[in-house]
Design an enzyme around this catalytic site. Sequence first.
Site, PDB file in Angstrom:
ATOM      1  N   HIS A 160      38.118  -1.508   1.197  1.00  0.00           N
ATOM      2  CA  HIS A 160      39.586  -1.435   1.202  1.00  0.00           C
ATOM      3  C   HIS A 160      40.122  -0.580   2.355  1.00  0.00           C
ATOM      4  O   HIS A 160      41.337  -0.471   2.530  1.00  0.00           O
ATOM      5  CB  HIS A 160      40.116  -0.864  -0.118  1.00  0.00           C
ATOM      6  CG  HIS A 160      39.783  -1.705  -1.321  1.00  0.00           C
ATOM      7  ND1 HIS A 160      40.085  -3.046  -1.381  1.00  0.00           N
ATOM      8  CD2 HIS A 160      39.166  -1.392  -2.490  1.00  0.00           C
ATOM      9  CE1 HIS A 160      39.667  -3.525  -2.554  1.00  0.00           C
ATOM     10  NE2 HIS A 160      39.101  -2.554  -3.243  1.00  0.00           N
ATOM     11  N   ASP A 201      32.382  -8.195  -4.125  1.00  0.00           N
ATOM     12  CA  ASP A 201      33.064  -7.237  -5.004  1.00  0.00           C
ATOM     13  C   ASP A 201      34.218  -7.977  -5.709  1.00  0.00           C
ATOM     14  O   ASP A 201      34.795  -8.915  -5.156  1.00  0.00           O
ATOM     15  CB  ASP A 201      33.611  -6.094  -4.140  1.00  0.00           C
ATOM     16  CG  ASP A 201      34.195  -4.949  -4.945  1.00  0.00           C
ATOM     17  OD1 ASP A 201      33.512  -3.917  -5.089  1.00  0.00           O
ATOM     18  OD2 ASP A 201      35.335  -5.087  -5.435  1.00  0.00           O
ATOM     19  N   HIS A 203      37.118  -7.097  -6.190  1.00  0.00           N
ATOM     20  CA  HIS A 203      38.392  -6.876  -5.505  1.00  0.00           C
ATOM     21  C   HIS A 203      38.318  -7.433  -4.082  1.00  0.00           C
ATOM     22  O   HIS A 203      37.275  -7.348  -3.430  1.00  0.00           O
ATOM     23  CB  HIS A 203      38.715  -5.381  -5.446  1.00  0.00           C
ATOM     24  CG  HIS A 203      38.795  -4.725  -6.789  1.00  0.00           C
ATOM     25  ND1 HIS A 203      37.711  -4.101  -7.369  1.00  0.00           N
ATOM     26  CD2 HIS A 203      39.820  -4.608  -7.662  1.00  0.00           C
ATOM     27  CE1 HIS A 203      38.077  -3.619  -8.561  1.00  0.00           C
ATOM     28  NE2 HIS A 203      39.344  -3.912  -8.763  1.00  0.00           N
ATOM     29  N   ASP A 290      31.413  -4.978  -9.687  1.00  0.00           N
ATOM     30  CA  ASP A 290      32.537  -5.023 -10.630  1.00  0.00           C
ATOM     31  C   ASP A 290      32.952  -6.444 -10.998  1.00  0.00           C
ATOM     32  O   ASP A 290      33.873  -6.636 -11.786  1.00  0.00           O
ATOM     33  CB  ASP A 290      33.730  -4.186 -10.143  1.00  0.00           C
ATOM     34  CG  ASP A 290      34.019  -4.359  -8.671  1.00  0.00           C
ATOM     35  OD1 ASP A 290      33.455  -5.265  -8.040  1.00  0.00           O
ATOM     36  OD2 ASP A 290      34.841  -3.568  -8.148  1.00  0.00           O
TER      37      ASP A 290
HETATM   38 ZN   LIG Z   1      35.909  -3.474  -6.440  1.00  0.00          ZN
END
Ligand SMILES: [Zn+2]
Length: 357
Positions: A160, A201, A203, A290
């Site tokens: 991120h 991931d 996200h 995740d």
């Molecule tokens: Zn994540």
Amino acid sequence: MTIRAVHHPDVALHHPEAFFKRGQMVPMPELPRRASAAVELLTARGAALELAPDYGPAPRGAVHTPELLRYLETAHARWTARPGFSDIIIPNVFQGPGMSGYPTDILGLAGYHASDLSAPICAGTWAAVAAAANVAVHGARIVAETGEAVYAACRPPGHHASRDRIGGFCFLNNAAIAAQEMLPLLAAEGRRPRVAILDVDAHHGNGTQEIFWEREDVYFVSLHADPAEFYPYLAGFRGEVGEGRGRGFTRNYPLPVGTSEVDYLDALADALDLIHAYGPSALVVSLGFDAYEGDPYQGLKVSTPGFSRLGGMIAALGVPTLLVQEGGYAIDDLQANLASFLDGFEGTTIKGNDKNA
Ligand SMILES: [Zn+2]
């Protein structure tokens, strides 16, 4: 094939206790244990474990702005020197449209260099993120120079973090730094300087996407829970494909929250076909766990045995691969999920290749 692994104990020095979420401070799930659990597992599996040396500022400077790096290195000392400031940096101002100046005050800097409130900086943050970047760089060098597969026990995660901004538990973009490090090494080996980053991931890897948005030498493919209803909310939509020379070299697979393992693996097969067609000389996997059905963030529904399928499918590409640890917050199940992934990854025989790689 037994994977090689790279680690550094300093990644544990980042340990903020809480972050701001949904209007309140909540316990931080991104804990030092996430890296030590992985290192313990790899040791138990007999992986060759290497300590990352210090590569200095050049590799992180090849991806991030000098302003961000200067800020991260000095922020905590500047913040805590001010009377009445807490021991943890969480910004309270942000840059809006029409606000074009680069700040000088630490309060302005904290807001300027953050995309959200979920990357708190504590006393050990800089040492930890610099160590994690070194772990990624060391792994990248091994992969590029030997063609062997490496697991990089990075934390905090990185995907991120953009060129100039931190967010989502991320400070330096370990996967991006690794990919950037590989390119000249691959060229020096006489191989095509092209790297693919596969982000599994749960996200979207918005920071990685931003860094390589206009690049054709790094192909970024991300599978993630749909940002229409999942963090980071503001990036990761299907229509985001890169710009300029990079147009078509970013690909996103937003999946509805709660997507089943079968549908997830179908999307992964599609993504891997794209990477195969790109023909990279090396692959960096942003390996978040995740997407696990037991993860507290509940984005996707991959089971523990399902990670073995994931690992096998990635290994079947037959491309020298660096696995960079990203998210995954079901800490009690992290070792089982990583073990399952590695079982699949290490056990895969590449089609058309007689080495059991
Ligand atoms: Zn994540």
